[in-house]
Design a protein around this motif. Sequence first.
Motif, mmCIF file in Angstrom:
data_model
loop_
_atom_site.group_PDB
_atom_site.id
_atom_site.type_symbol
_atom_site.label_atom_id
_atom_site.label_comp_id
_atom_site.label_asym_id
_atom_site.label_seq_id
_atom_site.Cartn_x
_atom_site.Cartn_y
_atom_site.Cartn_z
ATOM 1 N N ILE A 132 -85.238 -89.600 -58.602
ATOM 2 C CA ILE A 132 -84.592 -88.411 -58.075
ATOM 3 C C ILE A 132 -84.254 -87.407 -59.161
ATOM 4 C CG2 ILE A 132 -82.546 -87.564 -56.841
ATOM 5 C CD1 ILE A 132 -84.513 -89.071 -55.065
ATOM 6 N N ILE A 147 -80.451 -86.174 -52.020
ATOM 7 C CA ILE A 147 -80.600 -87.589 -51.653
ATOM 8 C C ILE A 147 -80.449 -87.770 -50.144
ATOM 9 C CG2 ILE A 147 -79.577 -89.886 -51.923
ATOM 10 C CD1 ILE A 147 -78.884 -89.073 -54.811
ATOM 11 N N ARG A 150 -83.656 -86.582 -48.440
ATOM 12 C CA ARG A 150 -84.749 -87.544 -48.534
ATOM 13 C C ARG A 150 -84.506 -88.755 -47.623
ATOM 14 N NH1 ARG A 150 -89.156 -86.747 -48.932
ATOM 15 N NH2 ARG A 150 -89.781 -88.658 -50.020
#
Length: 214
Positions: A132, A147, A150
Amino acid sequence: MPRERLREAGPAALSDLELVALLLGSGLPGHNVFDVARALLDHFKSLRAMLDAPPEEFESVRGIGPAKAAILMAVVELARRALAEQLEEKPLVDSPGAVEDYLRLMIGSRSQEVFVCLFLDVRHRLIRYEEIARGSLTHMAVYPREIVRRALMLNAASLIVAHNHPSGAVQPSASDRRLTRVLRDTLALVEVRLVDHMIIGARETFSFARHGLD
């Protein structure tokens, strides 16, 4: 010879030197394969550092050319893939040791700080591993909103996050603790569970889950 000892007693009976010599297969004129294997181990100081080394560092050791460097790099990649398969086949909450081994292989010896996510399905099996963020030796920017985005795209039910400490010390900093709280609370808003945040060193790990995830 290592090959015969391996057949008779199994791989665990071989020393590090014998295993490396077995992988290399041959030495140099005037230097047998054990001399080359010993030079590798002396140069890198540890098996882990040796297997994480870039190709050009292998080739700085006399007797190691592109072919032998490729063999050594293939060994660690096979280990990574085997562990990834194991994580995909069973719930990660049942295999904390395998998760730690996998993360140490992936980021434990990186020279810069890296933040990764393991996105999990409803049965806690691995959907995808993703890097990431990447930083310097001392600083890295992680964005919880990215995050969350995703996790929703991958339809993840939960996730494990991890980052490495290039210094080798795995005790969490104040910013590590703050990030863990923010991630946990932000993910909870979209009903995604933060299973753990792990700090990975070359030899040790720290698990926030084992310490209350706080």
